[in-house]
Design an enzyme around this catalytic site. Structure first.
Site, PDB file in Angstrom:
ATOM      1  N   SER A  81      67.888  49.511 -35.468  1.00 19.09           N
ATOM      2  CA  SER A  81      67.110  49.486 -34.229  1.00 19.09           C
ATOM      3  C   SER A  81      67.933  49.277 -32.968  1.00 19.09           C
ATOM      4  CB  SER A  81      66.023  48.434 -34.363  1.00 19.09           C
ATOM      5  OG  SER A  81      65.124  48.536 -33.308  1.00 19.09           O
ATOM      6  N   HIS A  82      67.771  48.123 -32.327  1.00 17.52           N
ATOM      7  CA  HIS A  82      68.444  47.871 -31.045  1.00 17.52           C
ATOM      8  C   HIS A  82      69.856  47.306 -31.236  1.00 17.52           C
ATOM      9  CE1 HIS A  82      66.543  44.236 -32.426  1.00 17.52           C
ATOM     10  NE2 HIS A  82      67.433  43.544 -31.735  1.00 17.52           N
ATOM     11  N   ASP A 111      65.142  52.203 -27.279  1.00 17.44           N
ATOM     12  CA  ASP A 111      66.200  51.625 -28.110  1.00 17.44           C
ATOM     13  C   ASP A 111      66.708  52.649 -29.122  1.00 17.44           C
ATOM     14  OD1 ASP A 111      64.073  51.590 -29.895  1.00 17.44           O
ATOM     15  OD2 ASP A 111      64.593  49.656 -30.767  1.00 17.44           O
ATOM     16  N   ASP A 136      66.271  53.354 -32.230  1.00 19.83           N
ATOM     17  CA  ASP A 136      65.347  54.061 -33.116  1.00 19.83           C
ATOM     18  C   ASP A 136      64.044  54.470 -32.439  1.00 19.83           C
ATOM     19  OD1 ASP A 136      64.553  51.361 -32.991  1.00 19.83           O
ATOM     20  OD2 ASP A 136      63.564  51.478 -34.944  1.00 19.83           O
ATOM     21  N   ASP A 176      61.515  52.868 -30.940  1.00 20.84           N
ATOM     22  CA  ASP A 176      60.226  52.174 -30.926  1.00 20.84           C
ATOM     23  C   ASP A 176      60.066  51.238 -29.724  1.00 20.84           C
ATOM     24  OD1 ASP A 176      62.096  50.445 -31.980  1.00 20.84           O
ATOM     25  OD2 ASP A 176      60.906  49.855 -33.733  1.00 20.84           O
ATOM     26  N   ARG A 177      61.183  50.864 -29.085  1.00 19.59           N
ATOM     27  CA  ARG A 177      61.075  50.002 -27.900  1.00 19.59           C
ATOM     28  C   ARG A 177      61.104  50.819 -26.618  1.00 19.59           C
ATOM     29  NH1 ARG A 177      64.453  44.468 -28.676  1.00 19.59           N
ATOM     30  NH2 ARG A 177      63.889  44.110 -30.852  1.00 19.59           N
ATOM     31  N   LYS A 181      55.572  50.333 -33.318  1.00 17.72           N
ATOM     32  CA  LYS A 181      55.576  50.418 -31.870  1.00 17.72           C
ATOM     33  C   LYS A 181      56.195  51.765 -31.497  1.00 17.72           C
ATOM     34  CE  LYS A 181      59.650  47.364 -31.589  1.00 17.72           C
ATOM     35  NZ  LYS A 181      59.791  46.586 -32.822  1.00 17.72           N
TER      36      LYS A 181
END
Ligand code: VG1
Ligand code: CO
Length: 558
Positions: free
Chosen positions: A115-116, A283, A285, A287-288, A384
C-alpha cells in the site's frame, strides 16, 4: 499434464497478517520458501470456502510483484484452484481487485501490495487476502492463515508452469486430471465501466468545461497511473501535463507513495500559486486519496467524509440505491457523526482497518465510510477507493457549483468543525512503544485519571471524563475485537487516542490522534495547529511519550 511436486519446507513464526495483510521487507519475502509458505497457508485456510474455485490476483506494480504472481500461479494450479483471474502485468489497484472479485463472482483475491509503504529491493512488499465479498479477510480468516503458517511442513507447486501475464488472454493447463485456467485481463477497463455506472460523467465533464476547472492529479508512481489516464485524461479531458507521476514504477521512483501533506509535498507545492482549483493524490495501491482545493487548501480526510455524506444526492448511485448509514474508524474525527444525526441515519464506529466495514455493507446497513488515514469509500465495493473519492468530490463540485474551500466553510458553518491531527512516531524501539502502551493500559485499568484536571503548558485546563481501550462488537456477526486503541475522553468532548500501527515493517509505529470540536463559526476559521496545541501537550503529559521513546518530534504529522 503438468507435474505437481510436494516440497518440504520449514514453517516461519512471523507470518501474522496485520491491519491489512502481511507486510515485510522485500528481503524477508525473498527468503527461500517464505512467500510459498504464506500463499500455501492462504490456500489451505480458505479451501473449504471455495464456491467455484476462482481467485483474482492483482497488485500495485511494486518490486517483487511479477515474481510472486508467477509463484501464485504455480501454487494455485497445484492446490486445485480452478481458475485465476490475473491482472495484466500484475497491475490492478486494490479497489479494482475488490470490484473484479464481485463482478466475476470470484471466491477471493490476493493483492500484492504494501500500500502506502515505500517499494524497491530495500523496502516493503505485502500479500493480502480478500474474501468473496471483495473486502479484506476478517480476523477469523487471517488467524486461520497464521495458525497454518506456523506449522506448515510442505507446499504443493507446479514448478514448470509459466504464464505470460503481459498478454491478455485465456490460458488452459491440465493439472492432476483437471483443467486449470488462467485468464489475464485488462485491469482498468472493468473499473472504468463501473465508475461510469456510478457517476454522471457527462455532468462532471460539462462542469469542468464551463467553469474551466483546472485539475492536477498525481499517482506518485503507484498503480493509479493507468487509471488516472483512463478516467481523468480519456474521459474527463485532463491534459497529460496535469496527470503527474502516472507510470507505475517498481520502487515508485523513490517516492513514499502516501497521499498526505508530507509525502505528496510535490503536489502541494505545485498547487500553492493558485493555478489549479482541484488537486488529488493516491497511494501505491490506489485506495487512499488526498483532496486539495485552490492554492493547496487541505481537506482533512475526516472532513472529506462528512462533506460527501452531506451531499450524496449529487451522485446517481445513491439517488438510485438510497443511503443506509455512515461509518468511520474510531480514531477518525466525528464530523460525519453530526451529518448522520442531522439526516437521521445510522452511524457506526469501527476499529482501524477497512475489513470492519464489510459486514455492515453486506447487511445493507452502511453506504459511505472512511478513515482519517486518507481512506474514503462506499458500498459499491468493499475497499476504500481513491478514484471513486475524486469522482465523488467532482460530482459535488459540479452539482453545487461551489469551490472546495467554500464547501468546507459552509460545512463548518452548518455543523461546526472537528479539528483533527495525527502524529506518527515511526520505527520506535518496540520495547519502548510497548512500555508506553502498558503505562496507558494501567491508567485505564486503575482509573486514576478519571475526573482529574490537567493543565497544558499553554495554560488550558482539561478534565478527564473517561479512559478506555476501544472494544468493538460487530453488529452483524457479534464478533468481539478488543484492545483497538486507548481513548482519553475529556469533559469538553475532545479526544486523545493512542494505538500502535499494524502496517509497519520495522520496529513499532506509535500513532497519536487528537480531535477537538468547535461549534462557533469564528473559531472554525483558526488554524488546526493552534487549536490542538494544548490537547497535544495533555497527550504527552498523560502518555509520557517523550520519556518512553526519547522522541521529541513525530516523523509525520497529518
Ligand atoms: C493504517 C491506517 C488504517 C488503514 C491501514 C491500511 O493502519 O491507520 O486506517 O486502514 O493503514 O491502509 P495502521 O495499523 O498502520 O494504523 V492501506 O492504504 O496501507 O492498505
Ligand atoms: Co493503500
Amino acid at each position: 499434464m503438468l507435474e505437481v511436486t510436494t516440497t518440504p519446507t520449514v514453517a516461519f513464526s512471523d507470518q501474522k497478517p496485520g491491519t491489512s495483510g502481511l507486510r515485510k521487507k522485500v528481503k524477508v519475502f525473498q527468503q527461500p520458501n517464505y512467500t510459498e509458505n504464506f500463499v500455501q497457508s492462504i490456500f489451505q485456510a480458505v479451501e473449504d470456502g471455495f464456491r467455484s474455485g476462482t481467485i483474482v490476483v492483482g497488485g500495485d506494480g511494486r518490486y517483487l510483484g511479477p515474481e510472486v504472481t508467477q509463484t501464485i500461479v504455480q501454487l494455485a494450479a497445484a492446490n486445485k484452484v480452478k481458475k485465476l483471474i490475473v491482472a495484466q502485468n500484475g497491475i490492478m489497484s486494490t479497489p479494482a481487485v475488490s470490484h473484479v472479485i464481485r463482478k466475476y463472482s470470484a471466491d477471493g483475491g490476493i493483492v500484492l501490495t504494501a500500500s502506502h509503504n515505500p517499494g524497491g529491493p530495500d523496502n516493503d512488499f505485502g500479500i493480502k487476502y480478500n474474501i468473496a465479498n471483495g473486502g479484506p479477510a476478517p480476523a477469523s480468516v487471517t488467524d486461520k492463515i497464521y495458525e497454518i503458517s506456523k506449522s506448515l511442513s510442505s507446499y504443493e507447486i507446479c514448478k514448470t508452469l509459466h504464464v505470460d501475464i503481459g498478454v491478455i488472454g485465456v490460458y488452459e493447463f491440465h493439472v492432476r486430471g483437471s483443467l486449470f485456467t488462467v485468464q489475464v485481463i485488462d485491469s482498468v477497463a472493468d473499473y472504468v465501466t463501473y465508475m461510469e455506472e456510478i457517476f454522471d460523467f457527462a455532468a462532471i465533464n460539462a462542469y469542468i468545461k464551463e467553469s474551466q476547472l483546472q485539475l492536477l492529479i498525481t499517482a506518485l508512481n503507484g498503480v493509479m497511473g493507468p487509471y488516472v489516464k483512463a478516467v481523468m485524461c480519456d474521459k474527463l479531458g485532463l491534459p497529460d501535463s496535469s496527470a503527474l507521476a502516472c507510470t507505475p514504477l517498481p520502487d515508485f521512483g523513490g517516492l513514499h507513495p502516501d497521499p498526505n501533506l508530507t509525502y505528496a509535498a510535490s503536489l502541494v507545492t505545485a498547487m500553492q500559486d493558485g493555478t489549479y482549483d482541484f488537486g488529488a493524490a493516491f497511494d501505491g495501491d490506489g485506495d487512499r486519496n488526498m483532496i486539495l482545493g485552490k492554492s493547496a487548501f487541505f481537506v482533512c480526510p475526516s472532513d472529506s467524509l462528512a462533506v460527501l455524506a452531506n451531499h450524496l444526492e449529487c451522485i446517481p448511485y445513491f439517488r438510485k440505491n438510497g443511503v443506509n448509514g455512515f461509518a468511520r474508524s474510531m480514531p477518525t474525527a466525528a464530523a460525519v457523526d453530526l451529518v448522520a444525526k442531522e439526516k437521521k441515519l445510522p452511524m457506526y464506529e469501527v476499529p482501524t482497518g477497512w475489513k470492519f466495514f464489510g459486514n455492515l455493507m453486506d447487511a445493507g446497513q452502511l453506504s459511505l465510510c472512511g478513515e482519517e488515514s486518507f481512506g474514503t469509500g462506499s458500498d459499491h465495493i468493499r475497499e476504500k477507493d481513491g478514484m471513486w473519492t475524486v469522482l465523488a468530490w467532482l460530482s459535488v463540485l459540479a452539482h453545487t457549483k461551489k469551490s472546495v474551500e467554500q464547501l468546507l466553510t459552509d460545512h463548518w458553518k452548518q455543523y461546526g468543525r472537528n479539528f483533527f491531527t495525527r502524529y506518527d512516531y515511526e520505527a520506535c524501539e518496540t520495547e519502548q512503544a510497548e512500555a508506553m502502551m502498558a503505562h496507558l493500559t494501567a491508567l485505564v485499568e486503575n482509573g486514576s485519571l478519571v475526573n482529574q484536571s490537567i493543565t497544558s503548558a499553554t495554560g488550558k485546563m482539561y478534565t478527564v471524563q473517561k479512559m478506555d481501550n476501544f472494544k468493538y462488537v460487530d453488529p452483524i456477526d457479534k464478533t468481539v475485537t478488543s484492545k483497538q486503541g486507548i481513548r482519553v475522553i475529556l469533559s469538553d468532548g475532545s479526544r486523545i487516542v493512542f494505538r500502535l500501527s499494524g502496517t509497519g515493517s520495522s520496529g513499532s509505529t506509535i500513532r497519536l490522534y487528537v480531535d477537538s470540536y468547535e461549534e462557533k463559526f469564528e473559531n472554525t476559521q483558526l488554524s488546526a495547529q493552534d487549536m490542538l496545541a494544548a490537547l497535544l501537550d495533555i497527550a504527552f503529559q498523560i502518555s509520557k511519550l517523550k520519556e518512553f521513546t526519547g522522541r521529541d518530534a513525530p516523523t509525520v504529522i497529518t
